[in-house]
Enzyme design. Structure first.
Site, PDB file in Angstrom:
ATOM      1  CG  HIS A   1       4.436  38.622  37.958  1.00 13.59           C
ATOM      2  ND1 HIS A   1       3.498  38.755  36.966  1.00 13.59           N
ATOM      3  CD2 HIS A   1       4.613  39.862  38.471  1.00 13.59           C
ATOM      4  CE1 HIS A   1       3.125  40.021  36.887  1.00 13.59           C
ATOM      5  NE2 HIS A   1       3.787  40.710  37.780  1.00 13.59           N
TER       6      HIS A   1
ATOM      7  CD  GLU B   1       1.364  38.973  39.864  1.00 15.12           C
ATOM      8  OE1 GLU B   1       2.259  39.291  40.670  1.00 15.12           O
ATOM      9  OE2 GLU B   1       0.736  39.807  39.205  1.00 15.12           O
TER      10      GLU B   1
HETATM   11  O1  LIG Z   1       6.087  45.961  35.084  1.00 12.25           O
HETATM   12  P1  LIG Z   1       6.456  44.976  36.157  1.00 12.25           P
HETATM   13  O2  LIG Z   1       7.554  45.448  37.063  1.00 12.25           O
HETATM   14  O3  LIG Z   1       6.761  43.614  35.582  1.00 12.25           O
HETATM   15  O4  LIG Z   1       5.167  44.808  37.065  1.00 12.25           O
HETATM   16  C1  LIG Z   1       3.942  44.430  36.532  1.00 12.25           C
HETATM   17  C2  LIG Z   1       2.874  44.344  37.623  1.00 12.25           C
HETATM   18  O5  LIG Z   1       3.243  43.351  38.538  1.00 12.25           O
HETATM   19  C3  LIG Z   1       2.367  43.102  39.646  1.00 12.25           C
HETATM   20  O6  LIG Z   1       1.285  42.380  39.322  1.00 12.25           O
HETATM   21  C4  LIG Z   1       1.997  44.360  40.385  1.00 12.25           C
HETATM   22  O7  LIG Z   1       0.988  44.120  41.326  1.00 12.25           O
HETATM   23  C5  LIG Z   1       1.589  45.471  39.427  1.00 12.25           C
HETATM   24  O8  LIG Z   1       1.419  46.666  40.151  1.00 12.25           O
HETATM   25  C6  LIG Z   1       2.654  45.665  38.361  1.00 12.25           C
HETATM   26  O9  LIG Z   1       2.285  46.682  37.477  1.00 12.25           O
END
Ligand SMILES: O=P(O)(O)OC[C@H]1O[C@H](O)[C@H](O)[C@@H](O)[C@@H]1O
Length: 306
Positions: free
Chosen positions: A177, A278
């Site tokens: 990510h 990601e």
């Molecule tokens: O806040 P987190 O659990 O780290 O997620 C952060 C982000 O990750 C990804 O990119 C998802 O597609 C998003 O929808 C999410 O808000």
């Protein structure tokens, strides 16, 4: 910390350090600097001389046990995002979905350091591992070994592998990510997605089609399909290139104005300086791994100013 220090802290360019509650390995060599946290095998920093940091990490990260840093490259495994949005085969691997957090559980687990090596003055290689024994993990009953090998040099590469040590096929989703640092989001262009279909999670998970380059001028949260080739991020200062192996999907995410206000460990205007691309095995690109097999999800990031 003492044991880590005596094992690896004597290597030139390798420092074991504590950030509040979290241990990290700080790497400095002739080509780059990087920091990797043992919690989650999460890289938080990578920079080459004379360039702004390639990887973005929030100044508001709180460095607490059990909480992944906001930024860097968290490892999402064995599901991506909300577990209920994962393919049935992935969901069935997880015994109890009640109250589980997004993106799996290994990003907040402590990984072991297997080795740190400096094969040449321009390269440092860090190998981290997480062993998951059979029936010991409430969220993952199958025995598996997770390895992460991070090579820090003129380019940054991550090799995240999963070995199935159980006697049954397992199914999982995963993602590296990556939060990239950008000069200004409204002057940033993402290339390599032209004519790809994507799932738009902000529009009822509809399937849509990308035409041309992607410009970020609103909240974006999409799973692109068929992305087994280079993706580029171009801002006013440089072009970053993301190459992957073992992946046919990628998520593009920027929270924009309103979601930034709700996100943990994220300043209201941080969305202006970051963009997540990601490298993933998400949605229909989830992995089916037979007993004794391994799957490698690899990512190489480089940048140039021309
Ligand atoms: O806040 P987190 O659990 O780290 O997620 C952060 C982000 O990750 C990804 O990119 C998802 O597609 C998003 O929808 C999410 O808000």
């Amino acid at each position: 910390m003492q044991q880590l220090y005596s094992q690896f802290g004597q290597l030139e360019g390798v420092v074991i350090e504590l950030h509040k509650e979290l241990l990290a390995v700080r790497i400095t060599n002739k080509a780059a600097t990087a920091t990797v946290f043992l919690q989650g095998a999460q890289l938080s920093h990578y920079q080459t001389p004379g360039q702004p940091a390639l990887i973005w990490c929030s100044d508001e990260s709180d460095y607490r046990e059990g909480t992944p840093l906001r930024g860097g490259i968290p490892v999402c495994w064995p599901w991506f995002g909300d577990i209920a949005r994962n393919p049935e085969a992935v969901q069935q691997q997880i015994p109890d979905h009640e109250g589980v957090s997004a993106h799996g559980f290994v990003r907040s687990r402590l990984w072991d350091v297997v080795s740190v090596a400096t094969p040449d003055p321009h390269t440092t290689r860090l190998h981290l591992q997480l062993q998951l024994a059979a029936d010991q993990e409430p969220l993952w009953p199958s025995a598996c070994e997770l390895n992460m090998v991070i090579s820090v040099g003129e380019t940054l590469s991550l090799d995240f592998s999963v070995t199935n040590l159980s006697d049954k096929t397992v199914h999982f989703a995963s993602a590296l990510h990556s939060y990239f640092g950008v000069n200004a989001i409204d002057d940033t262009i993402v290339g390599g997605l032209d004519e790809h279909s994507y799932i738009d999670s902000l529009d009822d998970w509809q399937e849509k089609q990308q035409h041309g380059s992607l410009v970020i001028d609103q909240e974006v949260d999409r799973i692109y399909r068929g992305t087994n080739h280079a993706i580029t991020i171009k801002d006013a200062q440089r072009r970053m290139t993301i190459n992957s192996e073992g992946s046919h999907s990628c998520i593009v995410w920027n929270p924009w104005i309103e979601k930034s206000k709700r996100l943990s460990n994220f300043a209201d205007d941080d969305y202006l300086r970051m963009l997540c691309i990601e490298t993933a095995n998400a949605e229909q690109d989830y992995i089916q791994l037979a007993a004794n097999d391994s799957h490698h999800l690899k990512l190489t990031i480089s940048s140039s100013t021309e």
